[in-house]
Motif scaffolding. Structure first.
Motif, PDB file in Angstrom:
ATOM      1  N   UNK A  32       0.935  -1.246   0.002  1.00  0.00           N
ATOM      2  CA  UNK A  32       0.025   0.072  -0.036  1.00  0.00           C
ATOM      3  C   UNK A  32       0.979   1.364   0.037  1.00  0.00           C
ATOM      4  N   UNK A  33       1.397   1.591  -1.279  1.00  0.00           N
ATOM      5  CA  UNK A  33       2.185   2.838  -1.259  1.00  0.00           C
ATOM      6  C   UNK A  33       1.529   3.983  -1.248  1.00  0.00           C
ATOM      7  N   UNK A  34       0.162   4.124  -1.331  1.00  0.00           N
ATOM      8  CA  UNK A  34      -0.513   5.227  -1.234  1.00  0.00           C
ATOM      9  C   UNK A  34      -0.609   6.090  -2.372  1.00  0.00           C
ATOM     10  N   UNK A  35      -0.351   5.328  -3.757  1.00  0.00           N
ATOM     11  CA  UNK A  35      -0.350   5.790  -4.944  1.00  0.00           C
ATOM     12  C   UNK A  35      -1.620   5.514  -5.903  1.00  0.00           C
ATOM     13  N   UNK A  36      -2.567   5.149  -4.967  1.00  0.00           N
ATOM     14  CA  UNK A  36      -3.756   4.921  -6.063  1.00  0.00           C
ATOM     15  C   UNK A  36      -4.134   3.335  -6.251  1.00  0.00           C
ATOM     16  N   UNK A  37      -3.253   2.584  -5.723  1.00  0.00           N
ATOM     17  CA  UNK A  37      -3.523   1.120  -5.579  1.00  0.00           C
ATOM     18  C   UNK A  37      -3.099   0.466  -4.365  1.00  0.00           C
ATOM     19  N   UNK A  38      -3.324  -0.590  -4.304  1.00  0.00           N
ATOM     20  CA  UNK A  38      -2.917  -1.539  -3.107  1.00  0.00           C
ATOM     21  C   UNK A  38      -3.150  -3.003  -3.612  1.00  0.00           C
ATOM     22  N   UNK A  39      -2.259  -3.773  -2.427  1.00  0.00           N
ATOM     23  CA  UNK A  39      -2.779  -5.086  -2.856  1.00  0.00           C
ATOM     24  C   UNK A  39      -2.224  -6.163  -1.384  1.00  0.00           C
ATOM     25  N   UNK A  40      -2.920  -7.089  -1.274  1.00  0.00           N
ATOM     26  CA  UNK A  40      -2.500  -7.768  -0.250  1.00  0.00           C
ATOM     27  C   UNK A  40      -2.806  -9.410  -0.358  1.00  0.00           C
ATOM     28  N   UNK A  41      -2.050 -10.064   0.362  1.00  0.00           N
ATOM     29  CA  UNK A  41      -2.459 -11.556   0.152  1.00  0.00           C
ATOM     30  C   UNK A  41      -1.971 -12.371   1.603  1.00  0.00           C
ATOM     31  N   UNK A  42      -2.793 -13.204   1.894  1.00  0.00           N
ATOM     32  CA  UNK A  42      -2.466 -14.214   3.272  1.00  0.00           C
ATOM     33  C   UNK A  42      -3.001 -15.604   2.854  1.00  0.00           C
TER      34      UNK A  42
END
Length: 115
Positions: A32-42
């Motif tokens: 979550x770089x705060x540049x209009x995109x995010x991603x996560x996985x667990x």
């Protein structure tokens, strides 16, 4: 009446997942770089997984919206692996429900997903 309540509580307790303390986190990634995109996985040791990516569309305009794509997986009490792949955007939450051989996702789960 008391007997009915006691039996209902015993039934509910027996349906609850057992030994949750034994489930381990195998993987957790977050971007979550705060540049209009995010991603996560667990991923958990019980076979549960969730991956999601989101991106801001039409950033800075009146039509700005978030577009999300993801997938989550779990192993049901029947031993079957279930998978829900989804998109969520200006058209709402759009799941595609998949299942392994020999199993059907319980109707209550399907109803809650398709809401």
């Amino acid at each position: 009446m008391r007997l009915f309540v006691v039996l209902a509580l015993v039934a509910a307790a027996s349906c609850a997942p057992q030994n949750l303390q034994d489930v381990q986190i195998l993987r957790y990634d977050s971007d979550n770089a705060g540049l209009g995109s995010y991603g996560y996985a667990w991923e958990l040791s019980d076979g549960s997984k969730h991956e999601e990516q989101g991106q801001l569309k039409n950033q800075g305009t009146e039509n700005e919206s978030l577009v999300v794509q993801g997938q989550y997986t779990w192993v049901g009490p029947d031993g079957v692996t279930y998978v829900v792949t989804y998109t969520a955007d200006e058209n709402g939450f759009q799941p595609q429900i998949e299942q392994g051989p020999g199993g059907a996702i319980p109707p209550g789960v399907v109803a809650s997903l398709l809401g």
